[in-house]
Scaffold this motif. Structure first.
Motif, PDB file in Angstrom:
ATOM      1  N   ASP A 160       0.852  -1.190   0.000  1.00 31.26           N
ATOM      2  CA  ASP A 160       0.000   0.000   0.000  1.00 31.26           C
ATOM      3  C   ASP A 160       0.884   1.233   0.000  1.00 31.26           C
ATOM      4  OD1 ASP A 160      -1.531   2.273   1.624  1.00 31.26           O
ATOM      5  OD2 ASP A 160      -3.041   0.960   0.737  1.00 31.26           O
ATOM      6  N   MET A 161       0.805   2.027  -1.076  1.00 29.90           N
ATOM      7  CA  MET A 161       1.634   3.228  -1.186  1.00 29.90           C
ATOM      8  C   MET A 161       0.913   4.441  -0.637  1.00 29.90           C
ATOM      9  SD  MET A 161       3.875   3.065  -4.683  1.00 29.90           S
ATOM     10  CE  MET A 161       2.657   2.410  -5.793  1.00 29.90           C
ATOM     11  N   GLN A 162       1.653   5.272   0.057  1.00 29.20           N
ATOM     12  CA  GLN A 162       1.096   6.492   0.638  1.00 29.20           C
ATOM     13  C   GLN A 162       1.118   7.622  -0.386  1.00 29.20           C
ATOM     14  OE1 GLN A 162       3.682   6.765   4.197  1.00 29.20           O
ATOM     15  NE2 GLN A 162       1.844   6.501   5.424  1.00 29.20           N
ATOM     16  N   ASN A 163      -0.074   8.190  -0.661  1.00 30.99           N
ATOM     17  CA  ASN A 163      -0.176   9.391  -1.502  1.00 30.99           C
ATOM     18  C   ASN A 163       0.636   9.261  -2.787  1.00 30.99           C
ATOM     19  OD1 ASN A 163      -0.908  12.017  -2.239  1.00 30.99           O
ATOM     20  ND2 ASN A 163       0.862  12.928  -1.212  1.00 30.99           N
ATOM     21  N   TYR A 164       0.388   8.180  -3.531  1.00 31.32           N
ATOM     22  CA  TYR A 164       1.206   7.925  -4.726  1.00 31.32           C
ATOM     23  C   TYR A 164       1.112   9.063  -5.731  1.00 31.32           C
ATOM     24  CZ  TYR A 164       2.506   6.281  -9.314  1.00 31.32           C
ATOM     25  OH  TYR A 164       3.073   6.195 -10.560  1.00 31.32           O
ATOM     26  N   PHE A 165      -0.116   9.448  -6.115  1.00 35.22           N
ATOM     27  CA  PHE A 165      -0.266  10.456  -7.168  1.00 35.22           C
ATOM     28  C   PHE A 165       0.324  11.807  -6.767  1.00 35.22           C
ATOM     29  CE2 PHE A 165      -3.437   7.329  -8.369  1.00 35.22           C
ATOM     30  CZ  PHE A 165      -3.343   7.306  -9.753  1.00 35.22           C
ATOM     31  N   GLY A 166       0.401  12.050  -5.470  1.00 33.40           N
ATOM     32  CA  GLY A 166       0.987  13.304  -5.015  1.00 33.40           C
ATOM     33  C   GLY A 166       2.483  13.241  -4.774  1.00 33.40           C
ATOM     34  N   SER A 167       3.086  12.060  -4.989  1.00 27.19           N
ATOM     35  CA  SER A 167       4.503  11.869  -4.669  1.00 27.19           C
ATOM     36  C   SER A 167       5.381  11.640  -5.893  1.00 27.19           C
ATOM     37  CB  SER A 167       4.664  10.669  -3.717  1.00 27.19           C
ATOM     38  OG  SER A 167       3.921  10.846  -2.540  1.00 27.19           O
ATOM     39  N   ILE A 168       4.802  11.627  -7.084  1.00 32.51           N
ATOM     40  CA  ILE A 168       5.580  11.369  -8.295  1.00 32.51           C
ATOM     41  C   ILE A 168       6.610  12.475  -8.483  1.00 32.51           C
ATOM     42  CG2 ILE A 168       5.459  11.211 -10.808  1.00 32.51           C
ATOM     43  CD1 ILE A 168       2.748   9.886 -10.520  1.00 32.51           C
ATOM     44  N   ASN A 169       7.864  12.077  -8.602  1.00 33.62           N
ATOM     45  CA  ASN A 169       8.967  13.020  -8.782  1.00 33.62           C
ATOM     46  C   ASN A 169       8.996  13.510 -10.231  1.00 33.62           C
ATOM     47  OD1 ASN A 169      11.921  13.640  -9.578  1.00 33.62           O
ATOM     48  ND2 ASN A 169      11.974  13.712  -7.351  1.00 33.62           N
ATOM     49  N   HIS A 170       8.865  14.814 -10.428  1.00 35.83           N
ATOM     50  CA  HIS A 170       8.785  15.351 -11.785  1.00 35.83           C
ATOM     51  C   HIS A 170      10.041  15.096 -12.597  1.00 35.83           C
ATOM     52  CE1 HIS A 170       5.379  18.454 -10.734  1.00 35.83           C
ATOM     53  NE2 HIS A 170       5.012  17.193 -10.625  1.00 35.83           N
ATOM     54  N   GLN A 171      11.206  15.241 -11.987  1.00 36.77           N
ATOM     55  CA  GLN A 171      12.437  15.046 -12.729  1.00 36.77           C
ATOM     56  C   GLN A 171      12.589  13.590 -13.159  1.00 36.77           C
ATOM     57  OE1 GLN A 171      14.441  17.290 -13.981  1.00 36.77           O
ATOM     58  NE2 GLN A 171      15.631  15.647 -14.934  1.00 36.77           N
ATOM     59  N   CYS A 172      12.271  12.669 -12.265  1.00 42.03           N
ATOM     60  CA  CYS A 172      12.335  11.247 -12.630  1.00 42.03           C
ATOM     61  C   CYS A 172      11.338  10.930 -13.733  1.00 42.03           C
ATOM     62  CB  CYS A 172      12.052  10.372 -11.406  1.00 42.03           C
ATOM     63  SG  CYS A 172      13.331  10.429 -10.135  1.00 42.03           S
ATOM     64  N   LEU A 173      10.147  11.508 -13.655  1.00 39.61           N
ATOM     65  CA  LEU A 173       9.142  11.276 -14.698  1.00 39.61           C
ATOM     66  C   LEU A 173       9.642  11.797 -16.042  1.00 39.61           C
ATOM     67  CD1 LEU A 173       6.322  10.428 -15.610  1.00 39.61           C
ATOM     68  CD2 LEU A 173       5.478  12.663 -14.855  1.00 39.61           C
ATOM     69  N   ARG A 174      10.273  12.955 -16.058  1.00 39.17           N
ATOM     70  CA  ARG A 174      10.807  13.492 -17.313  1.00 39.17           C
ATOM     71  C   ARG A 174      11.876  12.567 -17.891  1.00 39.17           C
ATOM     72  NH1 ARG A 174      10.824  18.326 -14.034  1.00 39.17           N
ATOM     73  NH2 ARG A 174       9.057  19.677 -14.594  1.00 39.17           N
ATOM     74  N   GLU A 175      12.707  12.024 -17.034  1.00 39.98           N
ATOM     75  CA  GLU A 175      13.742  11.106 -17.512  1.00 39.98           C
ATOM     76  C   GLU A 175      13.135   9.834 -18.096  1.00 39.98           C
ATOM     77  OE1 GLU A 175      16.304  10.493 -14.190  1.00 39.98           O
ATOM     78  OE2 GLU A 175      17.056  12.563 -14.178  1.00 39.98           O
ATOM     79  N   PHE A 176      12.057   9.347 -17.483  1.00 40.40           N
ATOM     80  CA  PHE A 176      11.383   8.165 -18.023  1.00 40.40           C
ATOM     81  C   PHE A 176      10.742   8.484 -19.372  1.00 40.40           C
ATOM     82  CE2 PHE A 176      10.695   6.738 -13.388  1.00 40.40           C
ATOM     83  CZ  PHE A 176      11.922   6.093 -13.377  1.00 40.40           C
ATOM     84  N   LEU A 177      10.124   9.671 -19.475  1.00 43.30           N
ATOM     85  CA  LEU A 177       9.501  10.059 -20.742  1.00 43.30           C
ATOM     86  C   LEU A 177      10.548  10.233 -21.847  1.00 43.30           C
ATOM     87  CD1 LEU A 177       6.869  12.658 -19.442  1.00 43.30           C
ATOM     88  CD2 LEU A 177       6.378  10.407 -20.391  1.00 43.30           C
ATOM     89  N   ASP A 178      11.754  10.675 -21.478  1.00 42.60           N
ATOM     90  CA  ASP A 178      12.825  10.853 -22.464  1.00 42.60           C
ATOM     91  C   ASP A 178      13.150   9.561 -23.207  1.00 42.60           C
ATOM     92  OD1 ASP A 178      13.222  13.532 -22.054  1.00 42.60           O
ATOM     93  OD2 ASP A 178      14.828  13.277 -20.581  1.00 42.60           O
ATOM     94  N   LEU A 179      12.907   8.428 -22.571  1.00 41.50           N
ATOM     95  CA  LEU A 179      13.262   7.142 -23.179  1.00 41.50           C
ATOM     96  C   LEU A 179      12.397   6.815 -24.387  1.00 41.50           C
ATOM     97  CD1 LEU A 179      13.723   5.035 -19.908  1.00 41.50           C
ATOM     98  CD2 LEU A 179      15.501   6.091 -21.313  1.00 41.50           C
ATOM     99  N   LYS A 180      11.176   7.362 -24.455  1.00 40.37           N
ATOM    100  CA  LYS A 180      10.280   7.032 -25.567  1.00 40.37           C
ATOM    101  C   LYS A 180       9.687   8.234 -26.285  1.00 40.37           C
ATOM    102  CE  LYS A 180       9.193   3.791 -27.028  1.00 40.37           C
ATOM    103  NZ  LYS A 180       9.859   3.019 -28.112  1.00 40.37           N
ATOM    104  N   ILE A 181       9.617   9.396 -25.620  1.00 40.71           N
ATOM    105  CA  ILE A 181       8.938  10.557 -26.223  1.00 40.71           C
ATOM    106  C   ILE A 181       9.879  11.758 -26.234  1.00 40.71           C
ATOM    107  CG2 ILE A 181       6.925  12.061 -26.159  1.00 40.71           C
ATOM    108  CD1 ILE A 181       6.202   9.144 -26.576  1.00 40.71           C
ATOM    109  N   LYS A 182      10.210  12.220 -27.459  1.00 42.34           N
ATOM    110  CA  LYS A 182      11.027  13.431 -27.583  1.00 42.34           C
ATOM    111  C   LYS A 182      10.386  14.423 -28.547  1.00 42.34           C
ATOM    112  CE  LYS A 182      15.506  11.876 -25.957  1.00 42.34           C
ATOM    113  NZ  LYS A 182      16.954  11.773 -26.212  1.00 42.34           N
ATOM    114  N   ASP A 183       9.075  14.384 -28.570  1.00 41.75           N
ATOM    115  CA  ASP A 183       8.323  15.381 -29.321  1.00 41.75           C
ATOM    116  C   ASP A 183       8.273  16.658 -28.489  1.00 41.75           C
ATOM    117  OD1 ASP A 183       5.848  16.948 -29.966  1.00 41.75           O
ATOM    118  OD2 ASP A 183       5.666  15.429 -31.533  1.00 41.75           O
TER     119      ASP A 183
END
Length: 435
Positions: A160-183
């Protein structure tokens, strides 16, 4: 709709052709026709954002405004407006924050989601069931039954994760998106949504982490995040090191890990908080636990070792042939919440609706409850909800003023003969294990 599906097929083909590369120029697939199609798919009665604009109002001006919105989006001049935040009761005295974007924001988020979804559908694992086309909670439950009953995965990590949607790290998310989306157009738009101000109680705050629940792009971004943080890590790094069999089943931020070997389960239980903590996520220390389903200890006739997942309480029992099998029933928490909502509704509308309309509305609610909870092994809890509906009718119809004319016998005749309530029904009948 046919054109949008064709576009999605083209994007999926491009993703398969370049599996290890990040894709560009995806925004070219978003055009006026797609925006009109996405606009028609929006909830016509959905709550408005900070501008108060409704679907019906925008619809009158759509021919002029949608081309203008497309030009602003592709030129980069579009600015994401503030997101109106409201608190939705969870039923346990707590509240869940829900973000309400403006109508144009919903429209753009829906179109971007439709463009990105085919890309990530080529990437996501089959164990991820949440907010994906062709995937459902019942498929996740079916897979869980198969893994435990047939493949004998008896050690379960109920996380059970605490406050998942409010805890997503923006920089980590950008790095993950870089792997497939560079539009560039789409990536800038996503950044604007992540930075959009939150309007609540007359004040505006600017988040540094998390994605607002309520936006149509939020489920996709949350799936992308956990795909790299959890799914890929478990599939590619953890499973090859384990001695026995294992599985992962995830629906959005709810997930289960299962094992045939106790030592494997203990090792993963130890490293899991460290892995999630590396990306800003936290497990609830009291609600996350390792369960041994083979323990025979019971409290009366009820097994102690149970776990809740997707609204059901799961427990080990015996099949008709006496072999161990995973069964499930509506969780007590969800059942009580459903009856509480039903009680509030009957109390509110018992004066406002004629009896026939009242029963018709109740039948709609019963049908919806059965459609989700009508699953093998859950007959008893379905009848509990059905009988609870009759008891609530008996209670509130006798609180309409005047004498208490609705005896229990009269309620029984009303709900079975005069204006019958829909009786419980199993909609999802499957017996996966036949030991």
């Amino acid at each position: 709709m046919k054109e949008v599906l064709t576009v999605e097929m083209q994007i999926a083909a491009r993703a398969r052709k370049y599996p290890g590369e990040a894709l560009t120029n995806l925004h070219e697939f978003i055009n006026v026709e797609m925006l009109h199609t996405c606009f028609d798919s929006l909830n016509k009665k959905g709550a408005s954002g900070v501008d108060g604009e409704k679907w019906i109002d925008y619809n009158k001006q759509r021919q002029e405004r949608i081309p203008q919105l497309l030009t602003a989006f592709k030129s980069g001049v579009y600015r994401a407006p503030h997101i109106r935040r409201v608190l939705i009761p969870k039923g346990d005295g707590k509240y869940r924050p829900l973000g309400l974007p403006t109508l144009e924001d919903k429209l753009l988020q829906t179109s971007v989601t439709r463009v990105l979804t085919p890309v990530y559908e080529e990437l996501f694992y089959a164990c991820s069931y949440g907010f994906r086309p062709g995937k459902s909670q019942h498929q996740a439950l079916e897979e869980l039954s198969r893994e435990v009953s047939v493949n004998r995965m008896r050690y379960i990590i109920d996380a059970d994760m605490q406050n998942y949607f409010g805890s997503i790290n923006h920089q980590c998310l950008r790095e993950f998106l870089d792997l497939k989306i560079k539009d560039g157009v789409i990536r800038k738009m996503i950044d604007k949504w992540l930075k959009a101000g939150i309007f609540e109680n007359g004040q505006v705050t600017y988040p540094t982490e998390g994605t607002p629940q309520g936006g149509t792009v939020s489920p996709l971004l949350s799936n992308v995040y956990l795909h790299y943080v959890l799914d890929t890590w478990f599939k590619e790094q953890i499973q090859p090191l384990l001695r026995g069999g294992s599985f992962i089943i995830r629906f959005a931020d709810d997930f289960l890990l299962g094992f045939t070997n106790r030592e494997d389960a203990l090792r993963v239980m130890e490293v899991l908080p460290k892995r999630l903590g590396k990306f800003g996520l936290t497990l609830h220390p009291e609600k996350t636990r390792l369960i041994d389903l083979e323990e025979e200890k019971k409290c009366g006739n009820h097994p102690i070792k149970t776990f809740d997942f997707l609204g059901f309480t799961h427990y080990m029992s015996k099949s008709r042939k006496g072999k161990p099998i995973l069964k499930r029933k509506t969780s007590s928490k969800k059942l009580n919440q459903a009856l509480k909502r039903l009680s509030d509704w009957i109390k509110c509308y018992r004066h406002k609706l004629p009896m026939r309309e009242l029963i018709e509305e109740l039948n709609q609610k019963l049908r919806g409850h059965y459609a989700y909870y009508g699953i093998t092994f859950n007959c008893r809890r379905l009848h509990t909800y059905y009988n609870g509906t009759k008891r609530l009718l008996h209670k509130w119809l006798n609180h309409r003023g005047g004498k208490r004319v609705w005896t229990w016998n009269k309620i029984a005749k009303l709900t079975t003969e005069w204006m019958p309530l829909i009786r419980p029904r199993i909609y999802h009948s499957y017996q996966l294990a036949k030991p």
